[in-house]
Scaffold this active site. Sequence first.
Site, PDB file in Angstrom:
ATOM      1  N   ARG A 125       0.842  -1.198   0.000  1.00  0.00           N
ATOM      2  CA  ARG A 125       0.000   0.000   0.000  1.00  0.00           C
ATOM      3  C   ARG A 125       0.882   1.255   0.000  1.00  0.00           C
ATOM      4  O   ARG A 125       1.967   1.268   0.604  1.00  0.00           O
ATOM      5  CB  ARG A 125      -0.850  -0.041   1.273  1.00  0.00           C
ATOM      6  CG  ARG A 125      -1.811   1.108   1.474  1.00  0.00           C
ATOM      7  CD  ARG A 125      -3.059   0.926   0.698  1.00  0.00           C
ATOM      8  NE  ARG A 125      -4.149   1.759   1.192  1.00  0.00           N
ATOM      9  CZ  ARG A 125      -5.187   2.107   0.451  1.00  0.00           C
ATOM     10  NH1 ARG A 125      -5.287   1.699  -0.808  1.00  0.00           N
ATOM     11  NH2 ARG A 125      -6.157   2.820   0.955  1.00  0.00           N
ATOM     12  N   THR A 400     -10.439   0.394  -8.777  1.00  0.00           N
ATOM     13  CA  THR A 400      -9.305  -0.451  -8.472  1.00  0.00           C
ATOM     14  C   THR A 400      -9.317  -1.601  -9.471  1.00  0.00           C
ATOM     15  O   THR A 400     -10.130  -1.627 -10.376  1.00  0.00           O
ATOM     16  CB  THR A 400      -9.493  -0.881  -7.004  1.00  0.00           C
ATOM     17  OG1 THR A 400      -9.523   0.310  -6.219  1.00  0.00           O
ATOM     18  CG2 THR A 400      -8.467  -1.808  -6.472  1.00  0.00           C
ATOM     19  N   ASN A 420      -6.444   4.346  -6.788  1.00  0.00           N
ATOM     20  CA  ASN A 420      -7.648   4.933  -6.194  1.00  0.00           C
ATOM     21  C   ASN A 420      -8.652   5.257  -7.295  1.00  0.00           C
ATOM     22  O   ASN A 420      -9.208   4.346  -7.876  1.00  0.00           O
ATOM     23  CB  ASN A 420      -7.335   6.134  -5.310  1.00  0.00           C
ATOM     24  CG  ASN A 420      -8.465   6.401  -4.319  1.00  0.00           C
ATOM     25  OD1 ASN A 420      -9.262   5.505  -4.046  1.00  0.00           O
ATOM     26  ND2 ASN A 420      -8.555   7.598  -3.797  1.00  0.00           N
ATOM     27  N   ASP A 442      -7.933   8.352   0.701  1.00  0.00           N
ATOM     28  CA  ASP A 442      -8.468   7.304   1.577  1.00  0.00           C
ATOM     29  C   ASP A 442      -8.231   7.612   3.056  1.00  0.00           C
ATOM     30  O   ASP A 442      -8.786   6.951   3.926  1.00  0.00           O
ATOM     31  CB  ASP A 442      -7.847   5.938   1.229  1.00  0.00           C
ATOM     32  CG  ASP A 442      -8.556   5.277   0.052  1.00  0.00           C
ATOM     33  OD1 ASP A 442      -9.591   5.807  -0.402  1.00  0.00           O
ATOM     34  OD2 ASP A 442      -8.071   4.239  -0.429  1.00  0.00           O
ATOM     35  N   SER A 471      -7.642   0.936   3.759  1.00  0.00           N
ATOM     36  CA  SER A 471      -8.212   0.473   2.488  1.00  0.00           C
ATOM     37  C   SER A 471      -9.400  -0.437   2.758  1.00  0.00           C
ATOM     38  O   SER A 471      -9.591  -0.926   3.876  1.00  0.00           O
ATOM     39  CB  SER A 471      -7.127  -0.302   1.728  1.00  0.00           C
ATOM     40  OG  SER A 471      -7.663  -0.929   0.599  1.00  0.00           O
ATOM     41  N   SER A 472     -10.187  -0.670   1.723  1.00  0.00           N
ATOM     42  CA  SER A 472     -11.237  -1.698   1.783  1.00  0.00           C
ATOM     43  C   SER A 472     -10.914  -2.871   0.878  1.00  0.00           C
ATOM     44  O   SER A 472     -11.729  -3.791   0.751  1.00  0.00           O
ATOM     45  CB  SER A 472     -12.581  -1.091   1.355  1.00  0.00           C
ATOM     46  OG  SER A 472     -12.971  -0.089   2.241  1.00  0.00           O
ATOM     47  N   GLY A 492     -13.952  -1.246  -5.944  1.00  0.00           N
ATOM     48  CA  GLY A 492     -15.224  -0.749  -5.416  1.00  0.00           C
ATOM     49  C   GLY A 492     -15.163  -0.082  -4.066  1.00  0.00           C
ATOM     50  O   GLY A 492     -16.205   0.081  -3.424  1.00  0.00           O
TER      51      GLY A 492
HETATM   52  N1  GLY Z   1      -8.629   3.049  -2.838  1.00  0.00           N
HETATM   53  C1  GLY Z   1      -9.645   2.153  -2.477  1.00  0.00           C
HETATM   54  C2  GLY Z   1      -9.317   1.315  -1.312  1.00  0.00           C
HETATM   55  O1  GLY Z   1      -8.153   1.065  -1.072  1.00  0.00           O
HETATM   56  O2  GLY Z   1     -10.198   0.894  -0.600  1.00  0.00           O
END
Ligand code: GLY
Length: 591
Positions: A125, A400, A420, A442, A471-472, A492
Amino acid sequence: MLKRLLAGTAALLVAVTVPVWGIASQAAGTSPTHDLDYDGTAPITRAELAAVRPVTARHAMVVTAQHLATEVGLNILKQGGNAVDAAVAIGYALAVVQPCCGNIGGGGFMMIHLAGGKNVFLDFREKAPLKATPTLYQDSKGNVVPGLSTKTFLSVGVPGTVMGLNAALRRYGTMPLTRVMAPAIELARDGYVLEKGDVTILDARAQDFAKHPHAAAIFLSHGQPYAAGQRLRQPQLAATLERIAHGGTAVFYRGSIARAIVAASRAHGGILSMRDFADYSVAWGAPVTCGYHGYTVVSDPPPSSGGTTICEILQILAPYPLAKWGFGSVEALHYTIEAERRAFADRNSDLGDPAFVHDPVAQLISPQHATALRAGIRADAATPSSQIKGHLSPTEGRHTTHYSVVDAHGNAVAVTYTINFWFGSGYIAGGTGFFLNNEMNDFTSKPGVPNAAGLVQGTANQIEPGKRPLSSMAPTIVLRGKRVFMLLGTPGSATIISTVLEGFLDVADFGMNVQQAVDAPRFHEQWYPDEVFVEPGLLAPAVQQRLEAMGYRFEQQRLWGADEAILVDPKTHLLEGANDRRRPAGLAAGY
Ligand code: GLY
């Protein structure tokens, strides 16, 4: 599999008094405005869904959101490379053939299941620049300045993809970097013919390309959007990739590429320095794991919220008879929505980069916590989000990309990586040829205040120098016993969590095949706003009526991420690959 789907449907018709899911005539829904997105995907009818089948293969399978990247990965496997070799080759290839999302200017997560049984997580990340502060996106009065965290050079985090891919290759790959990068370099240098699915994505940001000369020179054709059938050549990106292939990670983080990015950052009011690049590091670690109905879910830990939140939802849901209720039933929707609402409240309040905050992962995914949360779910009514503890809410976005690989040795790799938004910040530094992320968005711009993307977050995810934004993303591998059963993952933002969760439940509880699970309409509840996002075609009118009478508010969304999934049939060991219908440029292919 289809029989199981239909059996499940029959069971739910008995279990509830209203007909469930499956009518396309519901398609006309309101679509939330989003400045970067296209119009979404047409809803799938119940008859269409019943008919879809995955691609099957005996030895190995690759699924990505762009067919040329799938072919790159498959060729590496056929040439004797393992799943990590293929994953690294695909990572670089997607940076060329899916420039919205595939990248070397962003970051992501890699989940590896080794044939010997070990599960490994790699975090690449992005990190905040060392000069970043918690109030970076606020003016002197403490107000968040719109656009600062998305459209300026201040939105760019230190990219992790190159170090991440190269670290994975060095530790678990078998091929040299030059070999796995060769297909990407060729695709960039010689170009590739754009298909409709590619052009749709380029079109979404053509107006923004025009504002950035370096982007316009590459991604506009004589100042106009590219059309399907035209060839897109990226000679500058080819040169950059060549430099990485021969100079390795150091070229990116200590050499000419870092220098070009830092120079562009300085020229455009950014704060990136050579020290940011020299200090950047990736992290190996253990994934989050949890059990559900005989499966073991292996997913990513913080700084992603993905694995933790999916596991928390599954622990809440475990005792409910979802299979008996059936896909799209009032009961299955009600309890899954309530579980999502509660897990998202925890996610939004408690999680951040583990190098900076304590993440209570074990507590959040514990049976005790699930029992306590279940106790608050009423059988006959929605719980208003205001009655759930917490104070935050995640954002939307579908920008993503995810890919899945299983090789003939039993190694499996799931990768989700991102810049992103589609095409990230929109900036390309000098002649580097690749887009830089706007991942800094984020982070929390200001606790309790929505940022430009609608994100409201807390101090666990506040900006700090060298910190990774929460992040998700959720590259996920599901095991049955010790063997790989499924690989899932999607773009998403917050909807990644629901998409991966529901894709798994569609197979595990509702008996769908993996293509049906990927294509089935979805829903998403993220605590705030207190409404349920639904994909057109999910709710039968009578189901919607009953749920609305229970207090639910629905918002139709046509734009969802693309789950690029693989399933290994536990009996035949046949590999089943599913490219998401929502990314027509993608491909599942095996041998
Ligand atoms: N940029 C989307 C995420 O990392 O959740």
